[in-house]
Each structure stands twice: as C-alpha cells, then as structure tokens.
Design a protein around this motif. Structure first.
Motif, PDB file in Angstrom:
ATOM      1  N   ASN A 128       0.756  -0.815  -0.079  1.00 31.46           N
ATOM      2  CA  ASN A 128       0.154   0.208  -0.363  1.00 31.46           C
ATOM      3  C   ASN A 128       0.980   1.386  -0.318  1.00 31.46           C
ATOM      4  OD1 ASN A 128      -2.665   1.596   0.178  1.00 31.46           O
ATOM      5  ND2 ASN A 128      -1.862   2.425   2.231  1.00 31.46           N
ATOM      6  N   ALA A 159      -2.107  -1.403  -3.964  1.00 30.86           N
ATOM      7  CA  ALA A 159      -2.583  -0.536  -4.010  1.00 30.86           C
ATOM      8  C   ALA A 159      -1.909   0.812  -3.705  1.00 30.86           C
ATOM      9  CB  ALA A 159      -3.994  -0.655  -3.016  1.00 30.86           C
ATOM     10  N   HIS A 190      -4.854   2.420  -8.340  1.00 32.40           N
ATOM     11  CA  HIS A 190      -4.556   2.790  -8.072  1.00 32.40           C
ATOM     12  C   HIS A 190      -5.136   4.214  -8.448  1.00 32.40           C
ATOM     13  CE1 HIS A 190      -4.123   3.925 -12.758  1.00 32.40           C
ATOM     14  NE2 HIS A 190      -4.061   2.680 -12.721  1.00 32.40           N
TER      15      HIS A 190
END
Length: 252
Positions: A128, A159, A190
């Motif tokens: 992340n 992400a 994204h």
C-alpha cells in the motif's frame, strides 16, 4: 535501465519530471549507488526519512528485499533541497507487506519526488502506498509508482493513492502510476487526483466561526495526515505533520 556511465535524461521514464541539471552536481557513483535493505522472514523494518537541507540536491535510492511474511514500512517528508528524490525498489516474498507513506512540499522552483517500484514476486503479498503533495509558487511534486506482479504471484493485493494540492497558480504535481500484471487472481488499484482546496469545506468551517487562515491550515493538515495513517506511533505521526506544517508556513 540507466546507463551507469552517463547522467540521467528526461527521455528515461523514471526521470521524466526530474531536475536532471541538478543531478550533475553529484558524481555518477553517487547517482548509481543503492542502499540495500534485507528484511528476513517474519521480521519488521520501519524507517522514517526527512529531507530538510536548505538547498542543493538530495538523492536517496533504496533496494529492499522482504522475506516470507516480512514487513517494511517507510514514511517520508520531502520538504528540503532544491531537488530531492527518494527512489525505492522493493521485492516481496510470499505473505510479505510493504507500506509507504510520503509527503512532498515546496514552493519557489523546487522539485521533490518519490519513485517506487514494487515487485510482487510470490503469492499472497500485499502493498500500500499513499502519497500527498502540497506545492505553491512554481514548486513541483512528483510520484512515479510502478507495480509489477509476476505470473506466479497469485492473490496479490496492491494499492497506490496519490493526491496533489496546489495552493497557487504555477505550482504543479505529476503522478505516473504503472501496473504490469501477469497473474490473474489479483487485486490492484491506483488513483491520482490534483486540485485545489475545497472551497465548500472552507465556507462550512468559516460559518462555524473558524477564521479563513485556521480553516485553511486544518484542511491542509487533514490532507497530509492521510500519508501517515498507517503509522501506529501517534507521537511520530504528530512530529511528521508538524514538520510539514512548519515548512508550509505562510503558504497556507
């Protein structure tokens, strides 16, 4: 790949928004030097970076290798140097996790950037990345983030989230998210947005007695805080936010 015998140019994707002229103040050995970090299986590594020198060029390049079930958390405030760049390449084994939270801030004609490449090399790993950019004058904030998921890295969850806030005309923010996915059972996301302060939120706060300056500062603080939400040390969160707000000064 960068030719180690020459300086970078903007023709190379990873350097397209960089201050390549500023890089010439460094020798090639420094430009091509990577700091290696290895996190053994099951262990955790956390590191916090601040860029606060007054001027010049500050380039830091990290290559991180995570063992099975290992975790690496990197947080950064890039608010110093005429040109500052943090570049991270991380390779994740099975069930490893990579967390990155970064803030770029600057006015005048400064350039601050984060460049990441996250390689999901085995199944069940997660990553992340949350980046916030606040710039004014002719300042520029950049985030180039690439995620590679190899064929056998099933059940990857990755992400990236970038948001840029421009306080004045002439400032800019650039985001280049890239996904290279060769596995079919993955979750990759994204997002990238660039804009100005929410005037409706400022009006709402002013209607409840807050001065325009205070409302502006609170909105910027909340915007920046997202980058450090995953940091479970509240004192360190507060320190990073205060450092960022101090740099902003009269800009907000």
């Amino acid at each position: 790949m960068l030719d180690a015998t020459t300086y970078p140019t903007r023709r190379e994707e990873n350097w397209r928004y960089s201050d390549v002229d500023a890089l010439k103040s460094l020798d090639l050995a420094a430009i091509n030097s990577w700091r290696e970090i290895t996190v053994p299986a099951g262990e955790t590594h956390r590191e916090i970076f601040t860029f606060d020198q007054a001027d010049g060029t500050d380039l830091r390049r990290l290559r991180v290798t995570l063992g099975k079930g290992a975790e690496c958390e990197l947080f950064a405030v890039s608010a110093g140097s005429q040109y500052a760049r943090l570049e991270v390449e991380v390779t994740l084994a099975s069930k490893a996790h990579f967390e990155f939270g970064g803030v770029t801030l600057g006015g005048d004609s400064t350039i601050r950037e984060f460049v990441t490449r996250t390689i999901h090399a085995e199944p069940d790993a997660t990553s992340n990345q949350t980046v916030r950019a606040v710039h004014w004058g002719k300042g520029t904030g950049n985030f180039l983030g690439r995620i590679d998921v190899v064929r056998d890295a099933q059940r990857t969850d990755a992400a990236q989230d970038f948001k840029g806030l421009l306080l004045e005309r002439g400032a800019s923010a650039n985001a280049v998210p890239q996904l290279e996915i060769f596995a079919d059972d993955v979750k990759c996301a994204h997002g990238a947005t660039v804009g100005q302060l929410d005037e409706q939120a400022r009006f709402y706060m002013a209607a409840r007695g807050l001065s325009p300056d205070m409302a502006r500062k609170l909105l910027v603080r909340a915007f920046l805080a997202d980058a450090f939400a995953a940091l479970d040390d509240e004192a360190e969160q507060e320190r990073l936010l205060e450092q960022a707000l101090t740099v902003l000064g009269d800009a907000v």
